[in-house]
Each structure stands twice: as structure tokens, then as C-alpha cells.
Write an enzyme that holds these catalytic residues in place. Sequence first.
Site, PDB file in Angstrom:
ATOM      1  N   CYS A 164      46.260 -66.646  25.867  1.00 27.93           N
ATOM      2  CA  CYS A 164      45.155 -65.861  25.325  1.00 27.93           C
ATOM      3  C   CYS A 164      43.824 -66.480  25.718  1.00 27.93           C
ATOM      4  O   CYS A 164      42.877 -65.773  26.101  1.00 27.93           O
ATOM      5  CB  CYS A 164      45.255 -65.778  23.800  1.00 27.93           C
ATOM      6  N   CYS A 202       2.735 -52.360   8.225  1.00 24.85           N
ATOM      7  CA  CYS A 202       2.568 -51.236   9.139  1.00 24.85           C
ATOM      8  C   CYS A 202       3.682 -51.216  10.162  1.00 24.85           C
ATOM      9  O   CYS A 202       4.576 -52.059  10.158  1.00 24.85           O
ATOM     10  CB  CYS A 202       1.216 -51.328   9.845  1.00 24.85           C
ATOM     11  N   CYS A 243       4.398 -54.347  12.218  1.00 24.97           N
ATOM     12  CA  CYS A 243       5.217 -55.359  11.535  1.00 24.97           C
ATOM     13  C   CYS A 243       6.702 -55.066  11.746  1.00 24.97           C
ATOM     14  O   CYS A 243       7.502 -55.971  12.013  1.00 24.97           O
ATOM     15  CB  CYS A 243       4.911 -55.377  10.041  1.00 24.97           C
ATOM     16  N   ASP A 247      38.085 -25.243   8.217  1.00 24.11           N
ATOM     17  CA  ASP A 247      39.514 -25.329   7.986  1.00 24.11           C
ATOM     18  C   ASP A 247      39.822 -24.402   6.809  1.00 24.11           C
ATOM     19  O   ASP A 247      38.962 -24.167   5.956  1.00 24.11           O
ATOM     20  CB  ASP A 247      39.899 -26.768   7.641  1.00 24.11           C
ATOM     21  N   ASP A 296      38.926 -31.042   5.058  1.00 26.98           N
ATOM     22  CA  ASP A 296      39.147 -31.927   3.910  1.00 26.98           C
ATOM     23  C   ASP A 296      40.414 -32.744   4.014  1.00 26.98           C
ATOM     24  O   ASP A 296      40.735 -33.495   3.094  1.00 26.98           O
ATOM     25  CB  ASP A 296      39.188 -31.105   2.614  1.00 26.98           C
ATOM     26  N   ASP A 340      42.460 -32.816   9.643  1.00 27.14           N
ATOM     27  CA  ASP A 340      41.155 -32.329  10.106  1.00 27.14           C
ATOM     28  C   ASP A 340      40.337 -33.432  10.781  1.00 27.14           C
ATOM     29  O   ASP A 340      39.316 -33.141  11.414  1.00 27.14           O
ATOM     30  CB  ASP A 340      40.343 -31.778   8.923  1.00 27.14           C
TER      31      ASP A 340
END
Length: 801
Positions: free
Chosen positions: A21, A85, A88, A488, A687, A691
Amino acid sequence: MTEHTTQRVVLPIQGMHCAACVTRLEKVLGKVAGVTQANVNLATEKAQIESDSPLPVADLIAVVDKAGFSVPQRVITLQIKGMHCAACVTRLEKVLRREPGVISAVVNLATEKARIQAVADVADGQLLQAISRAGYEGVLPDNNSIITAEQDKNKRDTDRDWLIAGALCTAPLLLPMLAGLWGAQFQLPEFWQWLLASIVQFGLGWRFYRGAWAAVRVGSSNMDVLVALGTTAAYGLSLYQWLFQAHHAHLYFESSATVITLVWFGKWLEQRAKRQTSEAIRALQALRPEQAWVERDGQAQWLALALLQLGDRVRVRAGERIPVDGVIVDGASHLDESLLTGESLPVSKQAGDSVSTGAMNGEGLLWLKTTALGENTLLARIIARVEQAQMAKPPIQQKVDQISAVFVPIVLVLALLTVTGWYLFTGLGEPALIHAVSVLVIACPCALGLATPAAIMAGTGTAARHGILIRDAEVLEKAEKVNMVVFDKTGTLTQGHPALCAQQAVGISEQQALLLAAALQQGSAHPLGVALQNAAQQQALDLPTLSEVSTTAGIGVQGQWQNVTYALVGGQGLVQRQLTPESTLQAGVELQYQQGRTVSWLIAGEQVVAWFAFQDPPKAEAAAAIKTLQQQGIKVALLSGDHQQSVQQMADLLGIDEMAAQVLPEQKAEAIVRWRKQGFVVAMVGDGINDAPALAESDLGIAMGSGTDVAMASAAMTLMRNDPRAVADALVIARLTSRKIRQNLFWAFIYNVVALPLAVFGFLDPMLAGAAMAFSSVSVVTNALWLTRWQPKWAIGKAVL
């Protein structure tokens, strides 16, 4: 000879197991352009990357992910003190993004917060030191960054007292000018002019000097630099004339004092308006009780919420707020969930129903079993979603940030050119300096910094108050372009609680078929599965336990009983298995399809033995939801895995002219792609788990809050009200918010485009410039606050907009 500075980035790595690895990761990191050396340590699980030029951390993380490993990350939110502002904001973001290990940093002027995404081992102290070096102060949430109501009131009282003191000192300085308007001659003694102006200049104006020094010290510039330079120039000119010029026409002490007082007044109004834009977050945070009445080992006691555990039995009396997410185990009542869902009417709750933190209990005594605490509660997730949206920046803001980064330096150069030009053409230093002061004062970039975040805070906060959660600011621009909404069917446009209304079996009895179908669906929350379980319960059937039960989303479920494999599938399941029902079953099903019913098939081995028909009527609000969208010029389509005739009947009933039926979850996403290729900007409303692909593929995914966490995570918007009419409301508030952003940016820019030339050519004196500058900031915040008055069209049955 040019000397190169070595850039070094250290990343924590997860997923390494061996020397192979390490070798692979070092190899892929070493190939990144600009990397001179990459060393990976398996023991410490860290990678050290060196390069001759700065490397974006996000690019390195992408390389690590592609190699099959991961870099743990964290999000830190810090309160920032000392910003004034847009300049900043831009500077602070640049400083934070340059810190080793920081992936992204977003600073919000309106909320005065910084949201920093960094690798997991970036220390809080490192970020706080970077903020301090930039000239600001960062505060961790753990260190009392959440200001209490009393602290907030004390600060507002102090600011008000300073403002009153400044106004009382400035008023006498303006008396000669006011007297001249009435033809009277009045002149305040010069000593008193100097004394009163000095109190304002170094008392009320001290905040501007402090902010200007913090900016200059780190080589930056901001609003404070402009105000401090301009007022000091006017004050210094007046002091010079008084002390060293025996004959002078006029002193300008009133100009410096008036500018500071007006700017302070503008900032005070701005802070008050900003509080109103963040009212939604504070209202949601106030829903969380601090303690709960818990029953443990037969004893009841008040405990802080931090001490509660999952599974605790919690008592909630009438009139108290729900302290945890849980399930009612005893009692019944009505709950006010309006601040969570936007639903104004109380909701009936009884044993077995779920409840959420923050809901107000009505008349009954409830006992709950705790299912979620802290950050895992629905309320906490709503607050996190709203805060995330308010911290985000839409694409248009990126251009504004680029302008803000160079705006103040350009103004300083313009002021220098003004004083030089006027002196060369008139030979008079006094008016030249005063005109330059006007340029410095008029050009404050506060309005630019507040234009976008103020509108986003007001819009997303108002939406959340009505149960509409917006994921981020980019959603606002997408929502404005939507011209097609795809629904749906089940649970979105229908009631989502179908009932078994007919069945037929061959080879086995109908009762046996129901027994097996309900057994396959034991523990399922799918609407059709619940309908089968309810039907079996009504017949008092004793359901067997099946083995090797597995579910395939959008297809069905299967399991084994008595060495036979049974499966309950939809129409697509039959197609995939290439099975054909007997003619008697097929004839019965055709009658069900003609009535718009949904059918599931029971398969035993390789033989279709029964069908079950379900009726799921449309929601009472569905037709109005479709009509409202169509009146807005939006095309509506219906998408469902149900049979063609069932979906067609629903489409005809609701007035939908386009549909796609018998589609698998991945085919739903393909349908979305097809509509997008036709030129539509598509919003998908769903829902369920099936979906999620379509929600992610659409231009704008909208999840119903009654749905699954997977659907909500895939969606750009979440509707806490289980009402399809809320879709139109969500698109309206998104469009209004996007419109307010553009309005604010237009006025912030046009203000400077018009005002700066007027100041350069001497048509604005410093006092008028100060008033105009204060008005510009207040005006953009006030314009944004109009969004807080918005009400959804279907709120309590009447339209407000």
C-alpha cells in the site's frame, strides 16, 4: 540564481494495510505534477508530500482517493470578530486557504463565521493563529462563541450608548450649518469644535482605527482604512487650520465627526437588520430543551440532555417541548410541529408514532423511548442544513469576491488622483483634500459584502421556518431555471398508505398466498409490505419466519420456506425472471389495471401462484399542486415503477400530460437524463431509496421529508411538510431569494458607479458621503429582510404572495 522554497503537505491516510500500500501510494503521489518527493509512513499512517510550488490539498486528496485510500476530514466553524466589509472576507479566505491541510474556507460577513474544511489532523490552534495573523480574532464554539441573550443585549446597549454619545457631540457642530439655513449667523468657538470632534474621532471612531491598524499591519486594506483615512484627513486639516492659519474660511471638524457618527449609525442599523436575517436559526436553536425527565431503574429524575442515552424512557407533560427524537410507548396527544415542518395545525400522535425534538406537546402525557440524541436528531439536522445553506456562496458571489479583493486599493489610488487633480487645476489644497475625503468615505465596500449573504440568510431562514430546507446557495440559481417538475407517484402524489383491495391465487389458497406474501414482508417499511402485514393481521394469520430473505430495490423480495423459494415482485420482476402468469391470473390482473391499481405477484419456485392488488388514492392536495406548477409555466411529469395503466389513470386524474411507467430505479435516472437532453431543466420530487438515483441525476432534487434519509441526502431541497403543494412554494422562495441577491448586487454596484464620480468631481461633501455610505449598507440588508415577510401560498389555506 533563483531560490526555490519547498512546500510541504502532510496528509493522514486511512486504508493502508501493508508495504505494498505504501509503495503504491508513494508512486501515485510522486506522479502528481510539481511533486518532488512523496514519503508514506505505514506506522504513523501519514503521507508527506514536498513540491516546488503550492499544491491544492483537494487535488492531493483526489489522487489518494483514486488510489483506493482516504484522507479523513473535518469541518470547523469559527466565530470571527473584527470583520467590517467584503475586503475583510476576501482576505481572510485567502489566508485560511493557504494554511497547510486546509481544503476550503468560506467566510460569511452577515453571520460573522468561517466554515473551514480541512484534513482531520489540522489543529484548531493553527487556524486561530492564522486568523490572528490576518488581523482578526477567531473563537471556537467550545469557547463560548455562542453569545447568550444577555451578552447580546449588553453589546447592543453599549453600541447604542456610544451612538447616543456621538450624536450628542456631533449635534452642536452642525448647529452653525443649520442656523445658516434660516439666515442666522452662529459660530461655535473653535476650542469647543475641536473638543467635541476629538471625543467623536477618538472615542466613537476608535473601532475604525483599531480595524485599520489590524489590516495595515498585515499588508491589507478594508473599510476601516477608508473611514480612518478620510476622517483623519478632515480632522487633521481642521486642526492645522486652527493652530497654524490665522485666517481660515472654515474648519471641517463637523465633517469628520458627522461621518463617523453616520457610519456608526449605519453599522448599528445593519447589525439590527442582520439579527433579523438570522432569526430562523435562533428560533430553531431555542426549540431544544436543556433537560428531560427520565425514568431509570424505576426512578424518575431530571437530567441534562448530554447525559441521556439511546433507549431511555422519557416523560413529556402537556405544554412541554419534546427533548429527544423518539417513539411514543405510552400516551396520546396532539403535537405542534409548525417550527419543524411549517404545518400550522397540531398533529395527532399515539403509541407507536415517531416524534421529533422541539415539537410542542399539547394536552396529553407522553412516555417516549429515545431513538436519537444530539447531532443525530431531526432538529439538529435541520439546523445543520440551514447553517450550511447560509454559509455557502452562489457562483455569482465568486465574481463579487474577485472585485472586492481589489476594490479598496483602487479607491485609495482614486482618492490620491482626486487630491492631486484638484490641487493641480485649482492650486487649492483644502478643497482638494476634502474631495478626496469624500471619495474615501463614499466607497465603503460593506454593501458588496452584505448583498449576497444577507439575502441568502433571509431567504433560507424564511424557507426553513415554513418547512423548506435548502442545501446550499447554488440551489437558488438552479431553482430559478426549473421548467419541468417530475414527481414520483407512490408516497409523493399518493397518500403512501395503500391497502390490499383484491387478490387471486392458483394452486394454493388465497389465505396461504397472503400468509407467504406477508411473511416475506415482515419488518418491511415499504407501503405495499405494510398493507400486506395489515391484511394478514386482520385475518389473525400466524406468520412463519422465512430464511435467506433478500431485497432488490425496485424489483421485490425473496426468501425460503419449507425448501421452496418464494418471491414477491412487481411487474418488472416478472419480466426479469421471464415468467408468464396463467391466463386466469392474467385476466384478473387486467381488470385491476383498468381500475388504476398496483399489483404485486407471488412466485413459488418458477411458477406464478398469486397476485395482490393495492389501491393508493392521490393526496387531496395533489391536483392543486400540479395545477399551481402548470400555472407557473412549468411542465409536470409522472414517474413510477407501477404498471402502465395504473400510472396513466393517475396522470389523467391529476391532469399530468407526460409520464413514464414500469421503470426501475436506474431507469428513473435515465428518464431524467432523457428529459434534460430535450432541453428541460428538471426538478425531481421523490421520497424513497429507489428515487435517490433520479434525485441525484436531476438538475434539482427535491425530497419529501416523510421519505428516507437516502432520498434526503441525495436532494438539494427537502420539504418537511408531506404536501406536494410545497414544491411550488419551494420554487417560489428560491426564485425570490435569487432575485433579491441580484437586486442587492445591482444596487451595491450602481451605488459606487454613480457615487464615486460625484465624489471625484466635488458634488458630494464628506457628510453626504458618510450618510450615503451608511444608507447603502442598510438598504441591501433591508431589501433582503423583505424575504422574511414571505408566506407560502398554501399556508393556512390562503395566498400571501
